[in-house]
Design an enzyme around this catalytic site. Structure first.
Site, PDB file in Angstrom:
ATOM      1  N   TRP A 323     -29.010  82.185  45.127  1.00 50.97           N
ATOM      2  CA  TRP A 323     -30.106  81.639  45.471  1.00 50.97           C
ATOM      3  C   TRP A 323     -30.962  82.206  46.871  1.00 50.97           C
ATOM      4  O   TRP A 323     -32.062  82.263  46.902  1.00 50.97           O
ATOM      5  CB  TRP A 323     -30.181  80.190  45.771  1.00 50.97           C
ATOM      6  CG  TRP A 323     -31.278  79.284  46.428  1.00 50.97           C
ATOM      7  CD1 TRP A 323     -32.435  78.817  45.494  1.00 50.97           C
ATOM      8  CD2 TRP A 323     -31.537  79.002  47.566  1.00 50.97           C
ATOM      9  NE1 TRP A 323     -33.236  78.201  46.287  1.00 50.97           N
ATOM     10  CE2 TRP A 323     -32.974  78.061  47.444  1.00 50.97           C
ATOM     11  CE3 TRP A 323     -30.953  79.366  48.902  1.00 50.97           C
ATOM     12  CZ2 TRP A 323     -33.488  77.725  48.595  1.00 50.97           C
ATOM     13  CZ3 TRP A 323     -31.544  79.007  50.062  1.00 50.97           C
ATOM     14  CH2 TRP A 323     -32.926  78.188  50.104  1.00 50.97           C
ATOM     15  N   HIS A 324     -29.877  82.440  47.649  1.00 53.75           N
ATOM     16  CA  HIS A 324     -30.245  83.097  48.843  1.00 53.75           C
ATOM     17  C   HIS A 324     -30.807  84.391  48.974  1.00 53.75           C
ATOM     18  O   HIS A 324     -31.869  84.933  49.830  1.00 53.75           O
ATOM     19  CB  HIS A 324     -29.056  83.119  50.047  1.00 53.75           C
ATOM     20  CG  HIS A 324     -28.629  81.828  50.644  1.00 53.75           C
ATOM     21  ND1 HIS A 324     -28.005  80.711  49.979  1.00 53.75           N
ATOM     22  CD2 HIS A 324     -29.117  81.157  51.766  1.00 53.75           C
ATOM     23  CE1 HIS A 324     -27.900  79.868  50.581  1.00 53.75           C
ATOM     24  NE2 HIS A 324     -28.478  79.870  51.909  1.00 53.75           N
ATOM     25  N   GLY A 325     -30.412  85.121  47.900  1.00 51.02           N
ATOM     26  CA  GLY A 325     -31.017  86.617  47.699  1.00 51.02           C
ATOM     27  C   GLY A 325     -30.462  87.387  46.566  1.00 51.02           C
ATOM     28  O   GLY A 325     -29.264  87.088  46.104  1.00 51.02           O
ATOM     29  N   TYR A 469     -34.879  82.707  57.025  1.00 49.48           N
ATOM     30  CA  TYR A 469     -35.044  81.986  55.656  1.00 49.48           C
ATOM     31  C   TYR A 469     -36.294  82.126  54.982  1.00 49.48           C
ATOM     32  O   TYR A 469     -36.543  81.627  54.034  1.00 49.48           O
ATOM     33  CB  TYR A 469     -34.493  80.440  55.610  1.00 49.48           C
ATOM     34  CG  TYR A 469     -32.972  80.304  55.397  1.00 49.48           C
ATOM     35  CD1 TYR A 469     -32.202  80.632  56.455  1.00 49.48           C
ATOM     36  CD2 TYR A 469     -32.713  79.665  54.628  1.00 49.48           C
ATOM     37  CE1 TYR A 469     -30.746  80.445  56.068  1.00 49.48           C
ATOM     38  CE2 TYR A 469     -31.394  79.582  54.134  1.00 49.48           C
ATOM     39  CZ  TYR A 469     -30.450  79.698  54.889  1.00 49.48           C
ATOM     40  OH  TYR A 469     -29.069  79.905  54.597  1.00 49.48           O
ATOM     41  N   PHE A 472     -36.124  84.022  51.789  1.00 51.41           N
ATOM     42  CA  PHE A 472     -35.575  83.442  50.630  1.00 51.41           C
ATOM     43  C   PHE A 472     -36.637  82.566  49.608  1.00 51.41           C
ATOM     44  O   PHE A 472     -36.262  82.003  48.925  1.00 51.41           O
ATOM     45  CB  PHE A 472     -34.453  82.694  50.861  1.00 51.41           C
ATOM     46  CG  PHE A 472     -33.072  83.201  51.694  1.00 51.41           C
ATOM     47  CD1 PHE A 472     -32.566  82.630  52.947  1.00 51.41           C
ATOM     48  CD2 PHE A 472     -33.105  84.632  51.325  1.00 51.41           C
ATOM     49  CE1 PHE A 472     -31.818  83.369  53.613  1.00 51.41           C
ATOM     50  CE2 PHE A 472     -31.692  85.359  52.288  1.00 51.41           C
ATOM     51  CZ  PHE A 472     -31.464  84.646  53.296  1.00 51.41           C
TER      52      PHE A 472
END
Lengths: 472, 324
Positions: A323-325, A469, A472
């Site tokens: 999900w983060h990257g 963030y 993201f």
């Protein structure tokens, strides 16, 4: 429009004034228009994606609630999820998947026919898609009633303080508040919100942005740095990412609070955790609770066999990493955290709170912090090779205790900022909230806010970086 | 009632902020003006207080700060006013202020980096000029260049305390050094003490340097150099530009930049000494033991570079005409 900018300051003041000047029935319109403006200050055309998802989820939820047939309810839920995940997949993961396909096809010496997409990730995509998906799932599960007012629902998705980097709110909380819309101008809300925003701004511009200067200089030159330099840079990155992200959250929560909205706490001093399990109850709470409620439990949670439980935990964290990257580094980051949690569960590790011995607590905190820092190496490094270089170079014995300081004045500023952070968090925020401080120690809070603004003017990095963030 | 309380709170907060701002800025101003050490303004003050002021001034970034040893030169009156990390715009602002304060040198040795002139952005605005924000109200060129950074710079610089942003701790430390008379009297030069890791660092840093993103020359970035040339011409300052050596230098990578720079210097009759193409020098320092990293020599290397530069300056004075 970054939170640490004069544009945002003027925007926030104007929106807040208009919010309270106009009658309650017009407030959702003001906030929605303001949120559209806020979002379009990044890449204007991407608002069309947001509108598409809003319409999809709004009508999907209505149909899910109105439908009597279970199969049709499920169908519309799936359509909503596919729509959100589809958009996420195209914008965020398409090129990553294509890269990996390329590598696989190279083995068979077949040329990859699929073209790359030259697209920029819409800001906040990962956040608002998760927020929207939680809404449709909650409607399906009967936890919340489908919103019938398109404008209010759109505002729930687009509410500008939390639109681009969370907290990921639930319909059971934020949507209900937005529907009520009867917030009166309240002195306590304004002061508490203002204090939160000041604290968040301090964390971002004084701690995160100054720490970034040093961390970037080390991580961007991985080949020449080694020993304790790499350890210090990683520890400092831990503070950078914490202050960057929690600073943003505090400003977002504070901005909402000034208008009377209560958003969920996203961080509760996570680096004082004594286990990884505890860390994940304190770090990015809105995401970790989302993953627990909509992924981990959906996979079976811990209601099945032990092996399946560990697998579910591991898979949840792996997907959390993704999900983060769109990068294997983030997958490794997630996998490491999943592994830690699984091992703690396997060993039934639970820090005994009756152990008051400060030394024992400190040891647990230190170990947990360093385990987390190991994962941060993959999070921060540009590539997998860089991450391995950073880790490998830690063990270069020659010159191990010869830290590269770069600029002593920057290091002094970093130490100053982190000292204030740790002292305030440990001795004050560990057991109290800003609400409590305002109610019981209003004069001290006033003085503290004054000190913060002076520190921000004197130590804040004025041309600082974008919030981590945001990517993201 | 709530609105009244909020207004009282905000008003009191703002007035108190203005008051504390004023008091603290007076205190920090005192410290700043009496500081004679370091990059947080002390070096500039030291130079300004020199009497008589130096005939020859070196300005530039770390590639002159750590490499040009005043004691190695024939000039008796020589000061190294270089500041690590600062680009041409900073040097322009500083020079403008020095001239305004009637402290202009007779000869200015300006270190320039060909890498700076690479065209890698659409429109370049220097941020380094912010490090001269203490002089925002004292020099119109510094003010103009700072305002060019963004529309809110005027607002930021209206707050008196903002002048000391990012340098409070270093100011306190350097003031203490000044008061205890612990200033290094190297006439502005800062030594890079050689260490046993220098050779390794040099080779690794050279091998891992980022590739050039462009080889085009940026006229946008050259505007600061042109303004420096104009100031020198208008104030009868002999300008000699130089480029400190790199550990290894591939002239073909910078040919376009070099040609453009030479065109500018020829047009304005400015002497330019590119040490990277002086094989007499580069052969002497080609071993990594003379280097800290691929862009900076250590103290051993600085001695050789400075002595060599002195010889070159003597030659230039002997031939005169300000030609290359």
């Amino acid at each position: 429009m970054l939170f640490n900018s004069f544009e945002f300051l003027f925007f926030f003041l104007l929106v807040t004034i208009l919010y309270f000047v106009f009658k309650p029935k017009y407030r959702w319109t003001i906030l929605l228009v303001a949120s559209c403006y806020f979002y379009m200050s990044f890449i204007p055309v991407y608002i069309l994606i947001l509108f598409f998802l809003i319409l999809l989820d709004f009508y999907a939820a209505k149909i899910i609630e109105d439908e009597t047939q279970e199969s049709r309810k499920k169908l519309w839920l799936k359509l909503s999820l596919i729509g959100n995940l589809g958009i996420l997949a195209i914008f965020k993961y398409y090129n990553f998947l294509n890269d990996n396909l390329c590598v696989l096809l190279q083995i068979t010496q077949i040329k990859n026919p699929i073209p790359y997409l030259n697209i920029i990730l819409p800001i906040g995509l990962s956040f608002h898609t998760f927020q929207s998906m939680s809404y449709t799932v909650d409607v399906y599960r009967g936890r919340v009633k489908a919103e019938r007012h398109l404008g209010i629902y759109a505002l729930f998705v687009m509410f500008y303080p939390q639109l681009v980097a969370g907290p990921i709110e639930r319909a059971t909380s934020l949507l209900q508040q937005l529907k009520k819309n009867d917030n009166k101008l309240n002195y306590d809300d304004v002061v508490t919100g203002f204090s939160l925003m000041m604290w968040g701004l301090f964390k971002k511009v004084v701690v995160a942005d100054s720490t970034a200067i040093y961390v970037d200089s080390i991580y961007n030159n991985a080949a020449i740095n080694h020993g304790i330099t790499n350890i210090i840079a990683t520890w400092l990155f831990a503070f950078q990412i914490y202050c960057d992200f929690s600073g943003y959250s505090d400003i977002a929560i504070g901005a909402g609070r000034v208008m009377g909205y209560r958003m969920m706490t996203n961080f509760t001093i996570p680096y004082f955790s004594k286990s990884i399990t505890e860390f994940w109850r304190r770090w990015h709470i809105s995401l970790s609770s989302w993953l627990r409620d909509y992924l981990y439990i959906a996979l079976g949670g811990n209601r099945i066999s032990k092996v399946r439980t560990y697998m579910n935990l591991f898979a949840t964290m792996l997907l959390g990493g993704l999900w983060h990257g769109a990068s294997w580094n983030f997958v490794i980051w997630g996998a490491l955290n999943g592994m830690y949690l699984s091992v703690e569960k396997l060993l039934n590790f639970n820090f005994d709170r009756s152990k008051k011995n400060i030394l024992v607590k400190s040891i647990y905190i230190f170990i947990t912090f360093n385990l987390i820092c190991l994962t941060w190496v993959f999070f921060r490094a540009d590539t997998f090779n860089n991450a391995i270089t950073i880790l490998k170079n830690i063990f270069v014995i020659n010159g191990f205790f010869n830290p590269r300081i770069q600029d002593t004045s920057v290091m002094a500023n970093i130490i100053f900022g982190i000292s204030i952070l740790l002292v305030f968090e440990y001795f004050v925020l560990r057991k109290r909230t800003f609400d409590y401080l305002h109610k019981n120690f209003p004069k001290y809070l006033f003085v503290f806010n004054m000190a913060l603004i002076i520190i921000i003017v004197l130590w804040g990095v004025s041309e600082g970086s974008q919030f981590i963030y945001f990517q993201f | 009632m709530e609105l009244k309380k909020i207004i009282h709170y905000l008003l009191f907060f703002t007035l108190l902020f203005i008051g504390i701002n004023y008091i603290l800025s007076k205190g920090l101003s005192y410290l700043y003006e009496h500081n004679l050490n370091g990059q947080s303004g002390g070096k500039i003050n030291y130079f300004m207080n020199m009497s008589p002021h130096p005939e020859v001034l070196v300005m530039g970034n770390s590639r002159s700060l750590y490499q040009i040893i005043p004691d190695s030169f024939s000039y008796t009156s020589f000061y190294n006013l270089s500041h690590a990390g600062m680009d041409d715009c900073y040097q322009l602002g500083l020079l403008h202020y020095i001239v305004k304060m009637k402290k202009k040198p007779n000869i200015l040795l300006l270190q320039i980096d060909p890498e700076f002139y690479i065209n890698n952005t659409k429109h370049f605005v220097s941020k380094d000029i912010q490090h001269l924000k203490y002089y925002y109200d004292k020099d119109e060129l510094i003010q103009e260049e700072i305002n060019n950074i963004g529309m809110y710079e005027k607002l930021k610089n209206a707050i008196p305390l903002y002048k000391y942003n990012g340098r409070t701790i270093s100011l306190l430390k350097n003031y203490k050094t000044t008061k205890t008379n612990a200033i290094d009297n190297n006439r502005g030069f800062v030594k890079i003490i050689p260490s046993k890791f220098d050779s390794l660092n040099t080779v690794i840093s050279y091998n891992s340097r980022a590739p050039l993103v462009s080889k085009k020359f940026s006229i946008d970035k050259a505007k600061y150099l042109l303004k420096i040339i104009e100031i020198c011409k208008n104030n009868d300052i002999r300008l000699i530009c130089f480029t400190s050596p790199h550990y290894k230098y591939d002239i073909s990578e910078y040919q376009i930049i070099d040609d453009n720079l030479n065109t500018i210097f020829s047009k304005h009759n400015i002497t330019y000494y590119n040490m990277d193409i002086d094989t007499t020098l580069t052969n002497k320092i080609k071993s990594p033991i003379y280097w800290k990293d691929y862009m900076h020599v250590n103290l051993y290397g600085a001695s050789i570079v400075s002595l060599n530069f002195n010889k070159k300056l003597i030659q230039l004075n002997a031939t005169d005409a300000g030609q290359n």
